[in-house]
Design a protein around this motif. Sequence first.
Motif, PDB file in Angstrom:
ATOM      1  N   GLU A 142      34.852  54.588 -63.544  1.00 41.54           N
ATOM      2  CA  GLU A 142      35.497  55.741 -64.155  1.00 41.54           C
ATOM      3  C   GLU A 142      34.769  56.120 -65.443  1.00 41.54           C
ATOM      4  O   GLU A 142      34.714  57.275 -65.824  1.00 41.54           O
ATOM      5  CB  GLU A 142      36.960  55.431 -64.454  1.00 41.54           C
ATOM      6  N   TYR A 143      34.234  55.118 -66.117  1.00 40.64           N
ATOM      7  CA  TYR A 143      33.507  55.324 -67.364  1.00 40.64           C
ATOM      8  C   TYR A 143      32.214  54.522 -67.308  1.00 40.64           C
ATOM      9  O   TYR A 143      32.167  53.442 -66.729  1.00 40.64           O
ATOM     10  CB  TYR A 143      34.315  54.835 -68.576  1.00 40.64           C
ATOM     11  N   ALA A 144      31.201  55.040 -67.920  1.00 42.54           N
ATOM     12  CA  ALA A 144      29.947  54.306 -68.058  1.00 42.54           C
ATOM     13  C   ALA A 144      29.551  54.386 -69.528  1.00 42.54           C
ATOM     14  O   ALA A 144      29.877  55.346 -70.221  1.00 42.54           O
ATOM     15  CB  ALA A 144      28.857  54.907 -67.176  1.00 42.54           C
ATOM     16  N   PHE A 145      28.865  53.372 -69.992  1.00 38.39           N
ATOM     17  CA  PHE A 145      28.476  53.392 -71.396  1.00 38.39           C
ATOM     18  C   PHE A 145      27.176  52.627 -71.607  1.00 38.39           C
ATOM     19  O   PHE A 145      26.773  51.812 -70.805  1.00 38.39           O
ATOM     20  CB  PHE A 145      29.576  52.811 -72.290  1.00 38.39           C
ATOM     21  N   VAL A 146      26.557  52.961 -72.706  1.00 39.36           N
ATOM     22  CA  VAL A 146      25.380  52.238 -73.179  1.00 39.36           C
ATOM     23  C   VAL A 146      25.687  51.839 -74.613  1.00 39.36           C
ATOM     24  O   VAL A 146      26.132  52.668 -75.409  1.00 39.36           O
ATOM     25  CB  VAL A 146      24.107  53.123 -73.146  1.00 39.36           C
ATOM     26  N   LEU A 147      25.477  50.588 -74.930  1.00 44.42           N
ATOM     27  CA  LEU A 147      25.647  50.120 -76.303  1.00 44.42           C
ATOM     28  C   LEU A 147      24.305  49.651 -76.831  1.00 44.42           C
ATOM     29  O   LEU A 147      23.591  48.912 -76.159  1.00 44.42           O
ATOM     30  CB  LEU A 147      26.643  48.957 -76.367  1.00 44.42           C
ATOM     31  N   HIS A 148      23.968  50.096 -78.008  1.00 42.91           N
ATOM     32  CA  HIS A 148      22.749  49.659 -78.689  1.00 42.91           C
ATOM     33  C   HIS A 148      23.162  48.610 -79.717  1.00 42.91           C
ATOM     34  O   HIS A 148      24.126  48.812 -80.451  1.00 42.91           O
ATOM     35  CB  HIS A 148      22.069  50.839 -79.393  1.00 42.91           C
ATOM     36  N   THR A 149      22.446  47.519 -79.775  1.00 39.58           N
ATOM     37  CA  THR A 149      22.826  46.438 -80.690  1.00 39.58           C
ATOM     38  C   THR A 149      22.452  46.740 -82.135  1.00 39.58           C
ATOM     39  O   THR A 149      22.809  45.994 -83.033  1.00 39.58           O
ATOM     40  CB  THR A 149      22.186  45.112 -80.258  1.00 39.58           C
ATOM     41  N   ALA A 150      21.742  47.815 -82.341  1.00 36.92           N
ATOM     42  CA  ALA A 150      21.442  48.306 -83.684  1.00 36.92           C
ATOM     43  C   ALA A 150      21.451  49.825 -83.611  1.00 36.92           C
ATOM     44  O   ALA A 150      21.238  50.407 -82.547  1.00 36.92           O
ATOM     45  CB  ALA A 150      20.077  47.804 -84.159  1.00 36.92           C
ATOM     46  N   ASN A 151      21.706  50.467 -84.724  1.00 38.87           N
ATOM     47  CA  ASN A 151      21.683  51.920 -84.767  1.00 38.87           C
ATOM     48  C   ASN A 151      20.279  52.388 -84.387  1.00 38.87           C
ATOM     49  O   ASN A 151      19.307  52.050 -85.062  1.00 38.87           O
ATOM     50  CB  ASN A 151      22.055  52.397 -86.170  1.00 38.87           C
ATOM     51  N   PRO A 152      20.133  53.164 -83.271  1.00 40.38           N
ATOM     52  CA  PRO A 152      18.796  53.556 -82.822  1.00 40.38           C
ATOM     53  C   PRO A 152      18.104  54.555 -83.751  1.00 40.38           C
ATOM     54  O   PRO A 152      16.892  54.716 -83.690  1.00 40.38           O
ATOM     55  CB  PRO A 152      19.041  54.160 -81.440  1.00 40.38           C
ATOM     56  N   VAL A 153      18.859  55.183 -84.617  1.00 37.99           N
ATOM     57  CA  VAL A 153      18.266  56.160 -85.544  1.00 37.99           C
ATOM     58  C   VAL A 153      17.787  55.477 -86.818  1.00 37.99           C
ATOM     59  O   VAL A 153      16.662  55.684 -87.268  1.00 37.99           O
ATOM     60  CB  VAL A 153      19.273  57.289 -85.866  1.00 37.99           C
ATOM     61  N   THR A 154      18.639  54.617 -87.388  1.00 40.04           N
ATOM     62  CA  THR A 154      18.297  53.994 -88.670  1.00 40.04           C
ATOM     63  C   THR A 154      17.734  52.587 -88.527  1.00 40.04           C
ATOM     64  O   THR A 154      17.145  52.054 -89.455  1.00 40.04           O
ATOM     65  CB  THR A 154      19.542  53.915 -89.572  1.00 40.04           C
ATOM     66  N   GLY A 155      17.982  51.958 -87.353  1.00 38.60           N
ATOM     67  CA  GLY A 155      17.558  50.568 -87.165  1.00 38.60           C
ATOM     68  C   GLY A 155      18.503  49.563 -87.781  1.00 38.60           C
ATOM     69  O   GLY A 155      18.253  48.359 -87.739  1.00 38.60           O
ATOM     70  N   ASP A 156      19.615  50.031 -88.351  1.00 37.86           N
ATOM     71  CA  ASP A 156      20.572  49.149 -89.022  1.00 37.86           C
ATOM     72  C   ASP A 156      21.263  48.235 -88.004  1.00 37.86           C
ATOM     73  O   ASP A 156      22.015  48.688 -87.141  1.00 37.86           O
ATOM     74  CB  ASP A 156      21.614  49.991 -89.758  1.00 37.86           C
ATOM     75  N   ALA A 157      21.005  46.937 -88.098  1.00 41.64           N
ATOM     76  CA  ALA A 157      21.568  45.955 -87.163  1.00 41.64           C
ATOM     77  C   ALA A 157      23.055  45.703 -87.421  1.00 41.64           C
ATOM     78  O   ALA A 157      23.711  45.048 -86.617  1.00 41.64           O
ATOM     79  CB  ALA A 157      20.788  44.647 -87.236  1.00 41.64           C
ATOM     80  N   ASP A 158      23.585  46.214 -88.529  1.00 42.71           N
ATOM     81  CA  ASP A 158      25.012  46.058 -88.815  1.00 42.71           C
ATOM     82  C   ASP A 158      25.844  47.176 -88.186  1.00 42.71           C
ATOM     83  O   ASP A 158      27.055  47.202 -88.338  1.00 42.71           O
ATOM     84  CB  ASP A 158      25.251  46.036 -90.326  1.00 42.71           C
ATOM     85  N   GLN A 159      25.183  48.113 -87.505  1.00 44.94           N
ATOM     86  CA  GLN A 159      25.881  49.206 -86.848  1.00 44.94           C
ATOM     87  C   GLN A 159      25.608  49.157 -85.351  1.00 44.94           C
ATOM     88  O   GLN A 159      24.458  49.058 -84.935  1.00 44.94           O
ATOM     89  CB  GLN A 159      25.412  50.561 -87.388  1.00 44.94           C
ATOM     90  N   VAL A 160      26.671  49.204 -84.578  1.00 42.38           N
ATOM     91  CA  VAL A 160      26.538  49.290 -83.125  1.00 42.38           C
ATOM     92  C   VAL A 160      26.714  50.755 -82.756  1.00 42.38           C
ATOM     93  O   VAL A 160      27.623  51.426 -83.244  1.00 42.38           O
ATOM     94  CB  VAL A 160      27.590  48.422 -82.408  1.00 42.38           C
ATOM     95  N   PHE A 161      25.832  51.256 -81.911  1.00 40.24           N
ATOM     96  CA  PHE A 161      25.879  52.654 -81.510  1.00 40.24           C
ATOM     97  C   PHE A 161      26.153  52.689 -80.012  1.00 40.24           C
ATOM     98  O   PHE A 161      25.492  51.997 -79.251  1.00 40.24           O
ATOM     99  CB  PHE A 161      24.534  53.320 -81.837  1.00 40.24           C
ATOM    100  N   GLY A 162      27.135  53.484 -79.601  1.00 39.27           N
ATOM    101  CA  GLY A 162      27.454  53.562 -78.183  1.00 39.27           C
ATOM    102  C   GLY A 162      27.511  54.982 -77.681  1.00 39.27           C
ATOM    103  O   GLY A 162      27.789  55.915 -78.442  1.00 39.27           O
ATOM    104  N   GLU A 163      27.216  55.135 -76.400  1.00 36.06           N
ATOM    105  CA  GLU A 163      27.329  56.404 -75.719  1.00 36.06           C
ATOM    106  C   GLU A 163      28.242  56.187 -74.517  1.00 36.06           C
ATOM    107  O   GLU A 163      28.052  55.237 -73.776  1.00 36.06           O
ATOM    108  CB  GLU A 163      25.961  56.892 -75.245  1.00 36.06           C
ATOM    109  N   LEU A 164      29.230  57.061 -74.345  1.00 38.15           N
ATOM    110  CA  LEU A 164      30.203  56.912 -73.284  1.00 38.15           C
ATOM    111  C   LEU A 164      30.167  58.153 -72.402  1.00 38.15           C
ATOM    112  O   LEU A 164      30.115  59.281 -72.900  1.00 38.15           O
ATOM    113  CB  LEU A 164      31.599  56.745 -73.881  1.00 38.15           C
ATOM    114  N   CYS A 165      30.180  57.942 -71.076  1.00 35.28           N
ATOM    115  CA  CYS A 165      30.235  59.041 -70.118  1.00 35.28           C
ATOM    116  C   CYS A 165      31.458  58.862 -69.239  1.00 35.28           C
ATOM    117  O   CYS A 165      31.693  57.756 -68.733  1.00 35.28           O
ATOM    118  CB  CYS A 165      28.995  59.047 -69.230  1.00 35.28           C
ATOM    119  N   VAL A 166      32.210  59.911 -69.063  1.00 33.65           N
ATOM    120  CA  VAL A 166      33.369  59.880 -68.171  1.00 33.65           C
ATOM    121  C   VAL A 166      32.886  60.237 -66.778  1.00 33.65           C
ATOM    122  O   VAL A 166      32.137  61.169 -66.593  1.00 33.65           O
ATOM    123  CB  VAL A 166      34.464  60.870 -68.627  1.00 33.65           C
TER     124      VAL A 166
END
Length: 166
Positions: A142-166
């Motif tokens: 029903e949902y798909a997602f991608v999680l990046h273990t670091a912010n892909p824009v800044t490289g900050d490893a303290d931020q998780v960045f996710g993309e969700l598709c319904v």
Amino acid sequence: EMAKELAASGAAAGVDVPGSFALPFGSFERALAEDTESRAQLDAAVRAIESSTTASERRDALAHAREIIATQLVCPSGLEAPLTRAAKTLNADADMERVWDAVCGVWASKWTERAWLSRKACGISDADLNVAVLLMELVDAEYAFVLHTANPVTGDADQVFGELCV
């Protein structure tokens, strides 16, 4: 590995992690190094892209670059067997020709107009962009997602960045 991590954290209830394998950055360049004819044709196509003076000329040259990769690039001799084995782990009926076409399609996407214009706007040369390929099984969801273990824009490893598709 992700399935193991999710299970260990207790966050995996009802989450299916599809099987996958990757061709890492540099695989495309190694394939081109072995297929000198395609390499020479792609080099000429890239020169035509760079020297185009109209949007129409540029689109034609970009399409030609994609066509070279998608239809002419030969699978390196040492890659076919491991790629076939990996694909079979995801789907017993995997057909090497279709898998190779999919891989080349991803690599060819480096020369879509949107990708090329975005690189130019950011000052990134074609040679500085390497493309990895992730092949994965499809799962009903029903949902798909991608999680990046670091912010892909800044490289900050303290931020998780996710993309969700319904």
